[in-house]
Enzyme design. Structure first.
Site: not given
Ligand code: PAF
Length: 282
Positions: A30, A36-37, A152, A187, A189
């Protein structure tokens, strides 16, 4: 690095890649990317021939308007971060209307109650929203492998179930949580926290470790009470839940069976910013 905004263009590229028998990797995000990403992205680059990152703040998974409106966004920074890792990654950054037409509604799935535990108790319909967008993405990209973070963990169990329900061929790859030096799980956030609160939020991981070290010695109720007292004594911090559950079913069990595997989950609200984390205990 190519930026796509239309499904029709993505379809064309994907068909081309499938014809060439390329292994397709998908990293759904998102945005407001962090290390992390980028770690998911690095895993995907190693494991796949072509890698797609999707950046889409999915409205149907937000049960709270404020949470959706406040969700951090920074597409320019995101693109720069990705290009520093690789120039060969494709990016999909669609408008809401491209993903949902005029019907902004989630599908309803039977996740066999995985969606009723933990986050599901506090975020009505959240996992149906996640399932809806992930199904749309899996059907568009037909990925061989899709990469998600262990932070998550409940979401990864839900996506596993979605793969089972829909019969997708995609392999779910769960990558380890990346943490700040103080233990705080990365995160998007975290961007919403003051520097001071980001320091203080180390309490979240510390309490997970404390619970892991003591769950066989101290009744979990006492562990919970101790953690709640300490967390709630910090201004602006409130423990939402701390639970030890079966690693697969995510259900609480009355007696800990040493032959089974468990995981401890925590959620803390920091001035209403929702921070979650978890730790495998066996
Ligand atoms: O983990 C996230 O960032 C979201 O829940 C995802 C998997 C991209 C779905 O919108």
């Amino acid at each position: 690095m190519l930026l796509y905004t239309l499904k029709s263009e993505v379809k064309e590229s994907i068909n081309y890649e499938i014809n060439l028998k390329k292994t397709i990797g998908l990293v759904p995000t998102m945005g407001a990317l962090h290390q992390g990403h980028l770690s998911l992205l690095k895993h995907a680059i190693i494991a796949c021939d072509v890698v797609w990152v999707t950046i889409f703040v999915n409205p149907t998974q937000f049960n709270n308007k404020n949470d959706l409106n406040n969700y951090p966004k920074n597409i320019d920074k995101d693109l720069k971060m990705i290009s520093k890792i690789s120039k060969n990654v494709n990016i999909f950054y669609p408008e809401i209307s491209e993903m949902y037409n005029s019907k902004l509604k989630s599908e309803v799935y039977d996740f066999e109650n995985l969606d009723k535990e933990l986050e599901g108790k506090y975020r009505n319909n959240h996992f149906n929203g996640v399932g809806t967008i992930v199904a749309k993405l899996f059907e568009l990209f037909k990925p061989n492998k899709a990469f998600f973070g262990e932070k998550d963990f409940q979401q990864t169990r839900i996506i596993n179930k979605l793969i089972e329900i829909k019969g997708y061929k995609t392999k779910l790859i769960v990558c380890p949580t990346v943490r700040e030096k103080n233990g705080l799980a990365l995160s998007s956030r975290n961007n919403l926290l003051s520097l001071k609160n980001k320091e203080k939020a180390s309490v979240i991981y510390n309490k997970l470790v404390y619970a892991k070290e003591n769950y066989l010695k101290i009744p979990f109720k006492i562990i919970y009470a101790n953690c709640k007292k300490e967390i709630n004594s910090i201004t602006g911090f409130e423990l939402e839940y701390l639970e030890i559950v079966h690693n697969e079913t995510l259900k609480k069990e009355n007696i800990i069976d040493l032959n089974k595997s468990y995981r401890i989950f925590i959620c803390v609200l920091v001035n209403d910013v929702r921070l979650i984390d978890n730790i495998l205990v066996k």
